[in-house]
Structures are given as structure tokens and as C-alpha cells.
Design a protein around this motif. Structure first.
Motif, PDB file in Angstrom:
ATOM      1  N   SER A  75       0.844  -1.357   0.454  1.00 27.66           N
ATOM      2  CA  SER A  75       0.273   0.245  -0.117  1.00 27.66           C
ATOM      3  C   SER A  75       0.871   1.344   0.697  1.00 27.66           C
ATOM      4  O   SER A  75      -0.076   2.433  -1.072  1.00 27.66           O
ATOM      5  CB  SER A  75      -0.863  -0.048   1.282  1.00 27.66           C
ATOM      6  N   ALA A  76       2.032   1.200   0.825  1.00 27.98           N
ATOM      7  CA  ALA A  76       2.726   1.979   1.033  1.00 27.98           C
ATOM      8  C   ALA A  76       3.559   2.389  -0.719  1.00 27.98           C
ATOM      9  O   ALA A  76       3.957   3.879  -0.787  1.00 27.98           O
ATOM     10  CB  ALA A  76       4.049   2.193   2.253  1.00 27.98           C
ATOM     11  N   ILE A  77       3.872   1.308  -1.561  1.00 23.86           N
ATOM     12  CA  ILE A  77       4.711   1.456  -2.626  1.00 23.86           C
ATOM     13  C   ILE A  77       3.150   2.339  -3.298  1.00 23.86           C
ATOM     14  O   ILE A  77       4.149   3.300  -4.371  1.00 23.86           O
ATOM     15  CB  ILE A  77       4.826   0.388  -2.982  1.00 23.86           C
ATOM     16  N   HIS A  78       2.311   1.587  -3.160  1.00 23.93           N
ATOM     17  CA  HIS A  78       1.283   1.910  -4.255  1.00 23.93           C
ATOM     18  C   HIS A  78       0.899   3.842  -4.688  1.00 23.93           C
ATOM     19  O   HIS A  78       0.968   4.024  -5.004  1.00 23.93           O
ATOM     20  CB  HIS A  78      -0.584   0.878  -4.014  1.00 23.93           C
ATOM     21  N   VAL A  79       0.708   3.712  -2.828  1.00 26.75           N
ATOM     22  CA  VAL A  79      -0.321   5.475  -3.177  1.00 26.75           C
ATOM     23  C   VAL A  79       1.108   6.522  -3.360  1.00 26.75           C
ATOM     24  O   VAL A  79       0.391   7.496  -3.859  1.00 26.75           O
ATOM     25  CB  VAL A  79      -0.513   5.874  -1.501  1.00 26.75           C
ATOM     26  N   THR A  80       2.271   6.002  -3.606  1.00 28.98           N
ATOM     27  CA  THR A  80       2.868   6.417  -3.638  1.00 28.98           C
ATOM     28  C   THR A  80       3.185   7.103  -6.250  1.00 28.98           C
ATOM     29  O   THR A  80       3.633   7.639  -6.192  1.00 28.98           O
ATOM     30  CB  THR A  80       4.950   6.733  -3.828  1.00 28.98           C
ATOM     31  N   ASN A  81       2.537   5.750  -6.677  1.00 29.85           N
ATOM     32  CA  ASN A  81       3.142   5.421  -7.950  1.00 29.85           C
ATOM     33  C   ASN A  81       2.108   5.842  -8.456  1.00 29.85           C
ATOM     34  O   ASN A  81       1.821   5.661  -9.621  1.00 29.85           O
ATOM     35  CB  ASN A  81       4.065   4.532  -8.117  1.00 29.85           C
ATOM     36  N   CYS A  82       0.496   5.513  -7.784  1.00 32.70           N
ATOM     37  CA  CYS A  82      -1.279   5.884  -8.905  1.00 32.70           C
ATOM     38  C   CYS A  82      -1.371   7.071  -8.649  1.00 32.70           C
ATOM     39  O   CYS A  82      -1.516   8.298  -8.163  1.00 32.70           O
ATOM     40  CB  CYS A  82      -1.541   5.128  -7.348  1.00 32.70           C
ATOM     41  N   TYR A  83      -1.457   7.120 -10.237  1.00 28.85           N
ATOM     42  CA  TYR A  83      -1.820   8.986 -10.425  1.00 28.85           C
ATOM     43  C   TYR A  83      -3.346   9.228  -9.432  1.00 28.85           C
ATOM     44  O   TYR A  83      -3.019   9.974  -8.996  1.00 28.85           O
ATOM     45  CB  TYR A  83      -2.249   8.909 -11.554  1.00 28.85           C
ATOM     46  N   ARG A  84      -4.247   8.338  -9.380  1.00 30.70           N
ATOM     47  CA  ARG A  84      -5.076   8.895  -8.888  1.00 30.70           C
ATOM     48  C   ARG A  84      -5.312   8.391  -7.196  1.00 30.70           C
ATOM     49  O   ARG A  84      -5.375   9.244  -6.629  1.00 30.70           O
ATOM     50  CB  ARG A  84      -6.424   7.494  -9.043  1.00 30.70           C
ATOM     51  N   CYS A  85      -4.316   7.813  -6.550  1.00 25.51           N
ATOM     52  CA  CYS A  85      -3.649   8.402  -5.031  1.00 25.51           C
ATOM     53  C   CYS A  85      -3.557   9.351  -5.037  1.00 25.51           C
ATOM     54  O   CYS A  85      -3.686   9.885  -4.073  1.00 25.51           O
ATOM     55  CB  CYS A  85      -3.356   6.827  -5.130  1.00 25.51           C
ATOM     56  N   ARG A  86      -2.387   9.621  -6.245  1.00 24.58           N
ATOM     57  CA  ARG A  86      -1.643  10.675  -5.659  1.00 24.58           C
ATOM     58  C   ARG A  86      -2.442  11.911  -6.349  1.00 24.58           C
ATOM     59  O   ARG A  86      -2.043  13.593  -5.497  1.00 24.58           O
ATOM     60  CB  ARG A  86      -0.639  10.931  -6.637  1.00 24.58           C
ATOM     61  N   SER A  87      -3.571  11.966  -7.005  1.00 31.26           N
ATOM     62  CA  SER A  87      -4.136  13.126  -6.965  1.00 31.26           C
ATOM     63  C   SER A  87      -5.196  13.748  -7.001  1.00 31.26           C
ATOM     64  O   SER A  87      -5.651  14.496  -7.041  1.00 31.26           O
ATOM     65  CB  SER A  87      -4.606  13.609  -8.807  1.00 31.26           C
ATOM     66  N   ARG A  88      -6.402  12.344  -6.068  1.00 30.25           N
ATOM     67  CA  ARG A  88      -7.268  12.595  -5.501  1.00 30.25           C
ATOM     68  C   ARG A  88      -7.725  11.978  -4.279  1.00 30.25           C
ATOM     69  O   ARG A  88      -7.382  12.445  -3.830  1.00 30.25           O
ATOM     70  CB  ARG A  88      -8.278  12.242  -6.923  1.00 30.25           C
ATOM     71  N   ASP A  89      -8.027  11.211  -4.593  1.00 28.46           N
ATOM     72  CA  ASP A  89      -8.846   9.873  -3.441  1.00 28.46           C
ATOM     73  C   ASP A  89      -8.081   8.115  -3.593  1.00 28.46           C
ATOM     74  O   ASP A  89      -7.318   8.433  -4.995  1.00 28.46           O
ATOM     75  CB  ASP A  89      -9.928  10.356  -3.547  1.00 28.46           C
ATOM     76  N   ARG A  90      -8.186   7.643  -2.800  1.00 27.93           N
ATOM     77  CA  ARG A  90      -7.437   6.567  -2.668  1.00 27.93           C
ATOM     78  C   ARG A  90      -8.251   5.910  -3.782  1.00 27.93           C
ATOM     79  O   ARG A  90      -9.545   5.690  -3.862  1.00 27.93           O
ATOM     80  CB  ARG A  90      -7.653   5.648  -1.703  1.00 27.93           C
ATOM     81  N   CYS A  91      -8.128   4.908  -4.491  1.00 27.71           N
ATOM     82  CA  CYS A  91      -8.213   4.346  -5.169  1.00 27.71           C
ATOM     83  C   CYS A  91      -9.104   3.196  -5.065  1.00 27.71           C
ATOM     84  O   CYS A  91      -8.336   2.421  -3.812  1.00 27.71           O
ATOM     85  CB  CYS A  91      -7.750   3.697  -6.915  1.00 27.71           C
ATOM     86  N   ALA A  92      -9.173   1.931  -5.554  1.00 31.03           N
ATOM     87  CA  ALA A  92     -10.183   0.647  -4.827  1.00 31.03           C
ATOM     88  C   ALA A  92      -8.389  -0.006  -4.840  1.00 31.03           C
ATOM     89  O   ALA A  92      -9.480  -0.813  -3.818  1.00 31.03           O
ATOM     90  CB  ALA A  92     -10.955   0.160  -6.208  1.00 31.03           C
ATOM     91  N   ASP A  93      -7.710  -0.593  -5.602  1.00 28.61           N
ATOM     92  CA  ASP A  93      -7.040  -1.058  -5.097  1.00 28.61           C
ATOM     93  C   ASP A  93      -5.588  -0.712  -3.522  1.00 28.61           C
ATOM     94  O   ASP A  93      -5.897  -1.155  -2.937  1.00 28.61           O
ATOM     95  CB  ASP A  93      -5.787  -1.132  -5.783  1.00 28.61           C
ATOM     96  N   ALA A  94      -6.177   0.583  -3.506  1.00 23.62           N
ATOM     97  CA  ALA A  94      -5.409   1.035  -2.217  1.00 23.62           C
ATOM     98  C   ALA A  94      -6.487   0.478  -0.760  1.00 23.62           C
ATOM     99  O   ALA A  94      -5.644   0.457   0.325  1.00 23.62           O
ATOM    100  CB  ALA A  94      -5.489   3.112  -2.315  1.00 23.62           C
ATOM    101  N   ARG A  95      -7.672   1.568  -1.377  1.00 28.40           N
ATOM    102  CA  ARG A  95      -8.369   0.400  -0.408  1.00 28.40           C
ATOM    103  C   ARG A  95      -8.982  -0.665   0.083  1.00 28.40           C
ATOM    104  O   ARG A  95      -8.435  -0.379   1.369  1.00 28.40           O
ATOM    105  CB  ARG A  95     -10.146   1.261  -0.602  1.00 28.40           C
ATOM    106  N   ALA A  96      -8.479  -1.367  -0.510  1.00 29.90           N
ATOM    107  CA  ALA A  96      -8.257  -2.765  -0.099  1.00 29.90           C
ATOM    108  C   ALA A  96      -7.309  -2.935   0.636  1.00 29.90           C
ATOM    109  O   ALA A  96      -7.250  -4.096   1.087  1.00 29.90           O
ATOM    110  CB  ALA A  96      -8.652  -3.285  -1.696  1.00 29.90           C
TER     111      ALA A  96
END
Length: 113
Positions: A75-96
Motif C-alpha cells: 500500500s505504501a508503495i502503491h499510493v506514491t505511484n498511482c496517479y489517482r491516489c496521488r492526485s485525488r482520492d484512494r483508488c479501489a486497490d489502495a482501499r482494499a
């Protein structure tokens, strides 16, 4: 915005696992956690691998602590690389992934009396 079925993302299936030929046979068979060797409680989904030049499937499993720890790491890696997580809200992958990571810290549910 499109709505995704809540069961579509399965966090355990997002976790990278060791190659089955590099772990103990009990771990590769799903009878022990792929990371620590303890009793597994979490199915990590069916995975593909190659053996002797042929594609094969296997079903790794993990203990709750290792699954939660790996989910927090991914999750820590994902949220720094996912465009949706960086720009707005958490994506479904990040939430899961976050939900799986937090599962270890939740107290066990007490039965109704």
C-alpha cells in the motif's frame, strides 16, 4: 465516474509472493505461510508460474500477520505511484490494501450474548 463492484478488488491477490521454486514445498503447496511458514489463514489467489518450460498454477496462502504486513508495505508503495491516489482520492486497490493491512490491528469480534 464509473462504480466498481466492491468485491472486484481482492487485496490478497495484489500481494507479490516468492517464486514457488524458491520456498519450502509446504509453503508452495499452500499448507504454510509463504513468508514465515506458520499456519496459513489467508488465500492469496491462484498464481501462474513456469515449471520445466510449461505454465502451471499454484495457490499460495499466508498467515494473517504476514498478509497484513505485506499489504501495508505494498500500500505504501502503491499510493506514491498511482496517479489517482496521488492526485485525488484512494483508488479501489489502495482501499482494499489498506483494509487488509488494518485487519491485523482490529480486535476480534465478540459473539453476541
Amino acid at each position: 465516474m464509473t462504480t466498481m463492484h466492491p468485491g472486484f478488488v481482492r487485496a490478497p491477490e495484489l500481494l507479490p509472493v516468492p517464486r514457488p521454486d524458491r520456498i519450502h514445498p509446504e509453503q508452495a503447496a499452500g499448507r504454510a505461510c509463504v513468508w514465515c511458514g506458520k499456519e496459513p489463514t489467508t488465500a492469496l489467489g491462484t498464481r501462474l508460474t513456469t515449471r520445466l518450460g510449461a505454465v502451471d498454477t499454484w495457490s499460495p496462502r499466508a498467515c494473517e500477520d504476514c498478509a497484513a504486513r505485506e499489504a501495508a508495505r505494498v500500500s505504501a508503495i502503491h499510493v506514491t505511484n498511482c496517479y489517482r491516489c496521488r492526485s485525488r482520492d484512494r483508488c479501489a486497490d489502495a482501499r482494499a490494501l489498506r483494509q487488509l493491512a488494518d485487519s491485523r490491528s482490529r480486535p476480534a469480534r465478540r459473539p453476541d450474548r
